[in-house]
Design a protein around this motif. Structure first.
Motif, mmCIF file in Angstrom:
data_model
loop_
_atom_site.group_PDB
_atom_site.id
_atom_site.type_symbol
_atom_site.label_atom_id
_atom_site.label_comp_id
_atom_site.label_asym_id
_atom_site.label_seq_id
_atom_site.Cartn_x
_atom_site.Cartn_y
_atom_site.Cartn_z
ATOM 1 N N PHE A 14 -14.343 -5.300 -15.481
ATOM 2 C CA PHE A 14 -14.197 -6.166 -14.313
ATOM 3 C C PHE A 14 -12.793 -6.761 -14.245
ATOM 4 N N GLY A 15 -12.283 -7.187 -15.402
ATOM 5 C CA GLY A 15 -10.948 -7.784 -15.433
ATOM 6 C C GLY A 15 -9.887 -6.827 -14.940
ATOM 7 N N ALA A 16 -9.999 -5.562 -15.346
ATOM 8 C CA ALA A 16 -9.048 -4.556 -14.877
ATOM 9 C C ALA A 16 -9.187 -4.316 -13.375
ATOM 10 N N ALA A 17 -10.431 -4.308 -12.892
ATOM 11 C CA ALA A 17 -10.663 -4.109 -11.460
ATOM 12 C C ALA A 17 -10.079 -5.258 -10.647
ATOM 13 N N ASP A 18 -10.251 -6.491 -11.117
ATOM 14 C CA ASP A 18 -9.725 -7.641 -10.398
ATOM 15 C C ASP A 18 -8.202 -7.615 -10.362
ATOM 16 N N PHE A 19 -7.599 -7.190 -11.458
ATOM 17 C CA PHE A 19 -6.134 -7.088 -11.487
ATOM 18 C C PHE A 19 -5.657 -6.085 -10.441
ATOM 19 N N LEU A 20 -6.303 -4.925 -10.381
ATOM 20 C CA LEU A 20 -5.937 -3.907 -9.393
ATOM 21 C C LEU A 20 -6.194 -4.412 -7.972
ATOM 22 N N GLY A 21 -7.296 -5.124 -7.781
ATOM 23 C CA GLY A 21 -7.601 -5.666 -6.460
ATOM 24 C C GLY A 21 -6.591 -6.703 -6.016
ATOM 25 N N GLY A 22 -6.153 -7.551 -6.955
ATOM 26 C CA GLY A 22 -5.141 -8.541 -6.621
ATOM 27 C C GLY A 22 -3.822 -7.899 -6.241
ATOM 28 N N LEU A 23 -3.429 -6.850 -6.957
ATOM 29 C CA LEU A 23 -2.198 -6.131 -6.619
ATOM 30 C C LEU A 23 -2.323 -5.445 -5.257
ATOM 31 N N ALA A 24 -3.493 -4.875 -4.988
ATOM 32 C CA ALA A 24 -3.702 -4.220 -3.690
ATOM 33 C C ALA A 24 -3.600 -5.223 -2.558
ATOM 34 N N ALA A 25 -4.163 -6.423 -2.756
ATOM 35 C CA ALA A 25 -4.139 -7.448 -1.715
ATOM 36 C C ALA A 25 -2.743 -7.992 -1.475
ATOM 37 N N LYS A 26 -1.825 -7.812 -2.429
ATOM 38 C CA LYS A 26 -0.440 -8.200 -2.216
ATOM 39 C C LYS A 26 0.273 -7.234 -1.276
ATOM 40 N N ARG A 27 -0.199 -5.991 -1.223
ATOM 41 C CA ARG A 27 0.455 -4.959 -0.415
ATOM 42 C C ARG A 27 -0.210 -4.777 0.945
ATOM 43 N N GLN A 229 4.837 3.022 3.303
ATOM 44 C CA GLN A 229 4.864 3.116 1.846
ATOM 45 C C GLN A 229 4.049 1.992 1.209
ATOM 46 N N THR A 230 4.209 0.781 1.760
ATOM 47 C CA THR A 230 3.445 -0.355 1.247
ATOM 48 C C THR A 230 1.951 -0.151 1.468
ATOM 49 N N LEU A 231 1.593 0.330 2.657
ATOM 50 C CA LEU A 231 0.188 0.568 2.980
ATOM 51 C C LEU A 231 -0.413 1.626 2.057
ATOM 52 N N ALA A 232 0.326 2.726 1.848
ATOM 53 C CA ALA A 232 -0.175 3.801 0.990
ATOM 54 C C ALA A 232 -0.364 3.309 -0.445
ATOM 55 N N GLY A 233 0.609 2.537 -0.934
ATOM 56 C CA GLY A 233 0.484 2.005 -2.293
ATOM 57 C C GLY A 233 -0.691 1.060 -2.426
ATOM 58 N N GLY A 234 -0.890 0.193 -1.429
ATOM 59 C CA GLY A 234 -2.007 -0.735 -1.464
ATOM 60 C C GLY A 234 -3.346 -0.031 -1.422
ATOM 61 N N ILE A 235 -3.452 1.021 -0.612
ATOM 62 C CA ILE A 235 -4.710 1.764 -0.511
ATOM 63 C C ILE A 235 -5.015 2.493 -1.814
ATOM 64 N N ARG A 236 -3.980 3.055 -2.446
ATOM 65 C CA ARG A 236 -4.200 3.726 -3.744
ATOM 66 C C ARG A 236 -4.716 2.727 -4.783
ATOM 67 N N LEU A 237 -4.109 1.545 -4.807
ATOM 68 C CA LEU A 237 -4.579 0.523 -5.746
ATOM 69 C C LEU A 237 -6.008 0.092 -5.423
ATOM 70 N N ALA A 238 -6.331 -0.020 -4.126
ATOM 71 C CA ALA A 238 -7.679 -0.420 -3.725
ATOM 72 C C ALA A 238 -8.708 0.637 -4.121
ATOM 73 N N ILE A 239 -8.356 1.914 -3.987
ATOM 74 C CA ILE A 239 -9.269 2.985 -4.390
ATOM 75 C C ILE A 239 -9.519 2.930 -5.895
ATOM 76 N N ALA A 240 -8.428 2.765 -6.665
ATOM 77 C CA ALA A 240 -8.580 2.645 -8.119
ATOM 78 C C ALA A 240 -9.425 1.434 -8.469
ATOM 79 N N CYS A 241 -9.202 0.328 -7.752
ATOM 80 C CA CYS A 241 -9.987 -0.886 -7.972
ATOM 81 C C CYS A 241 -11.466 -0.623 -7.711
ATOM 82 N N GLY A 242 -11.781 0.076 -6.619
ATOM 83 C CA GLY A 242 -13.174 0.356 -6.285
ATOM 84 C C GLY A 242 -13.875 1.188 -7.334
ATOM 85 N N VAL A 243 -13.181 2.169 -7.866
ATOM 86 C CA VAL A 243 -13.760 3.028 -8.906
ATOM 87 C C VAL A 243 -14.034 2.223 -10.176
ATOM 88 N N VAL A 244 -13.045 1.423 -10.592
ATOM 89 C CA VAL A 244 -13.196 0.621 -11.808
ATOM 90 C C VAL A 244 -14.268 -0.451 -11.613
#
Length: 308
Positions: A14-27, A229-244
């Motif tokens: 969960f901690g890893a997922a939240d970190f990825l989600g927070g980074l995604a929400a920045k982008r 570029q920002t949108l693509a990076g944020g979506i990739r992080l969000a996908i990784a967050c969802g999986v984790v």
């Protein structure tokens, strides 16, 4: 034993997922990050977890899965939004303490659970931990905003509500509640995203009709590529967050099924350990000693509640 193993392992994930989600929400917006993460989790659970672990479809289990989906997307949306504001290392533990207290109070008031003296001391210690975590006496230490703290507390309360709702499902339902949870959550978030998009388009049209300037041509020419570029990076992080995050939810559900809700939820509330570690390593966030004391007390309170 299995409850502790599944719940603690799920907490780290969960901690890893939240970190990825927070980074995604920045982008991208927290709303878009939550929606994409929910869809990614739904695909993973439906394609991998459900066929492997199975589950029976009943009306009650589907209903509770749907309810947990609505509550969960509120909690996760607030969580990603407050983590985007930062600091992650402070707001994540605040959310965790709130998410632990809600199921414990539910168990004491409505489910007839009773704790010994250690459990009640743990509740008091958790409240002290929240105060210490939010107190910043040193110059240069990270300082959470009131908005961030309020969002963190609201997120924790909603996450605690998710635990309560998912605990109402039967053991025979297997992964069905989580599949429904992610499906409903994705629909809710994408619907909200569409509403926000329509409102933004209406406001933009109104500004254009009123003749309000929207910026010069050079800036307009530079922005699209950077935005893409920002949108693509944020979506990739969000996908990784969802999986984790979906993986963590599977572990948490197994922990709840193996024992008591209060124990599983409190142990799962130790997820800030993963978020704090990643925030310190990747973002170089600095934490004051008194805040470290608050984090230690929060973990100690979680342990006391677990043994209670």
């Amino acid at each position: 034993m299995l409850t502790a193993v599944f719940s603690l392992t799920g907490a780290l994930v969960f901690g890893a997922a939240d970190f990825l989600g927070g980074l995604a929400a920045k982008r991208v917006s927290a709303l878009l990050a939550t929606a994409v993460a929910g869809l990614a989790g739904f695909v993973l659970l439906g394609v991998v977890a459900l066929p492997l672990l199975g589950g029976e479809w009943t009306a009650d289990d589907v209903l509770w899965g749907a309810i947990s989906g609505v509550i969960g997307c509120i909690g996760i949306g607030l969580l990603y939004a407050c983590l985007a504001i930062g600091p992650m290392s402070i707001l994540s533990p605040t959310t965790a303490v709130a998410s632990a207290i809600v199921p414990v109070v539910w168990g004491l008031v409505f489910a007839g659970e009773r704790f010994g003296a250690v459990g009640y001391w743990g509740l008091g210690l958790a409240l002290v931990a929240v105060l210490l975590v939010g107190f910043v006496p040193e110059r240069g230490a990270v300082r959470p905003s009131l908005r961030g703290v309020l969002m963190a507390v609201g997120s924790g309360a909603a996450i605690g509500g998710f635990y309560i709702a998912i605990d109402q499902t039967s053991d025979e339902s297997g992964m069905v509640p989580l599949v429904v949870n992610r499906g409903v959550g994705a629909v809710v978030m994408f619907t909200a995203l569409g509403v926000v998009g329509v409102l933004a388009a209406v406001r933009a049209r109104g500004r254009a009709v009123a003749g309000v300037p929207t910026g010069g041509a050079p800036e307009a020419e530079r922005m699209p590529r950077r935005d893409r570029q920002t949108l693509a990076g944020g979506i990739r992080l969000a996908i990784a967050c969802g999986v984790v995050d979906a993986t963590a939810n599977v572990l948490l559900l197994l922990g709840i099924r193996a024992g008591d809700l209060s124990i599983a939820a409190v142990l799962a509330a130790m997820y800030p350990a993963g978020t704090i570690l990643l925030a310190a390593l990747v973002l170089r966030e600095r934490i004051a000693p008194v805040q470290w004391a608050g984090l230690v007390l929060a973990l100690a309170a979680a342990a006391m509640l677990a043994v209670a």
